[in-house]
Design a protein around this motif. Structure first.
Motif: not given
Length: 340
Positions: A206-208, A227-231, A236-241, A312-313
């Motif tokens: 819900a926060r992404i 790699y990247v992570a969005y907090y 609460s985060l979403c990552t992709a790599d 933050f990223l």
């Protein structure tokens, strides 16, 4: 023993631990970097002991100015930064990406550059000239590599300023084409998009914001950001790599993609606290909070960027020749996520 304070044509130099012929020679070499509109403050440390302190703003021969509160503040800031960064050494040891060789801290009106010269020796530089940061960073890298080669250490590709072959002195990798069955890097789509891109579990969805995964995926590239992570907050985060991409397989001899994902995820949760401590250390020498941190290791780099609203990223490249490219990608990603 000679007077432990002196002056150069561009400012003052002092030797807090005592002047020796070796330190005087280093002071002369470092003074070539010093400029009031560039790298205005430089400190060479042996671990946490300042050996050479240079300040561009002090007029030649002005002994009192050479020992000014601002000069002392930079000296303390670099010492505290040493303690903070030493705490990250076990994390990079676990990742098996080599030593931390260069750190860049950016604030709204300035930056600090912190370089490994040789084991135990670090060079701290501070500037308010953000519009010239790449130029100053490159000059500092060139100077440090000259200091390294003077004592027969190999040069390092700090910041990816010197190309792929700086540390070997050999022709670039393009001169030796890989075997025919070796996957080649591509700046477009990976060989197997469904398997190459891996999205981490999205916590607190819900926060992404919707569409975040697609934005993160678009920022990735096998020739840059891996790699990247969005907090939206530390929990609460979403990552992709792209760790599963076949071109990146050479980076996972000692650590698997899953082990790297887990470790970078844990580092991401620690970096806001580390950055707060950096803010406390630098507040007497630079105005404003730390916005961006580059942790440049021997094999790639880790990036931390603060965003408005406590977000933050965290970004990672595993390719030392792409450290600057990946840095630019994280900056662009932050602007896209914030609409700035």
């Amino acid at each position: 023993m000679s007077d432990p304070s002196g002056a150069t044509a561009t400012g003052s130099v002092r030797y807090p631990d005592g002047e020796t012929p070796q330190m005087a020679e280093l002071g002369l070499k470092l003074s070539q970097l010093l400029h009031s509109e560039g790298l205005a403050h430089l400190v060479l440390y042996d671990r946490d002991i300042p050996k050479v302190v240079l300040d561009a703003d002090a007029p030649p021969g002005a002994e009192k100015t050479a020992f000014s509160p601002q000069s002392r503040a930079h000296e303390r800031a670099g010492r505290q930064l040493y303690y903070i960064l030493e705490e990250l050494a076990p994390d990079f040891a676990e990742l098996r990406t080599g030593a931390l060789i260069r750190t860049v801290l950016r604030v709204p009106e300035g930056a600090v550059l912190y370089y490994l010269v040789e084991p135990g020796f670090h060079l701290y530089g501070a500037t308010a000239a953000l519009n010239r940061l790449n130029e100053l960073d490159t000059r500092m890298a060139e100077c440090v590599n000259r200091l390294r080669t003077d004592v027969r250490y190999s040069p390092l590709n700090y910041g990816a300023w010197f190309g792929d072959d700086v540390w070997t002195g050999k022709p670039a990798a393009e001169d030796f084409p890989p075997p025919a069955d070796t996957p080649r890097a591509s700046t477009t789509e990976p060989a197997d998009p469904s398997g190459a891109y891996v999205f981490g579990d999205v916590t607190d969805a819900a926060r992404i914001p919707a569409g975040t995964e697609e934005i993160l995926r678009a920022a990735l590239d096998v020739d840059g950001l891996h790699y990247v992570a969005y907090y939206t907050d530390p929990a609460s985060l979403c990552t992709a790599d792209l760790f599963n991409h076949p071109v990146l397989g050479r980076y996972f001899m000692a650590r698997s993609p899953d082990q790297r994902r887990d470790k970078y995820g844990r580092m991401g949760r620690l970096l806001p606290g580390i950055t707060r401590r950096m803010n406390m250390s630098l507040r007497t020498v630079l105005r404003g909070e730390v916005l961006q941190v580059v942790l440049d290791v021997e094999q790639g780099a880790v990036y931390f960027h603060t965003l408005p609203g406590g977000r933050f990223l965290v970004g990672v490249t595993l390719d030392q020749a792409r450290v600057t490219e990946a840095d630019h990608r994280v900056v662009r990603l932050g602007r896209e996520l914030t609409g700035d």
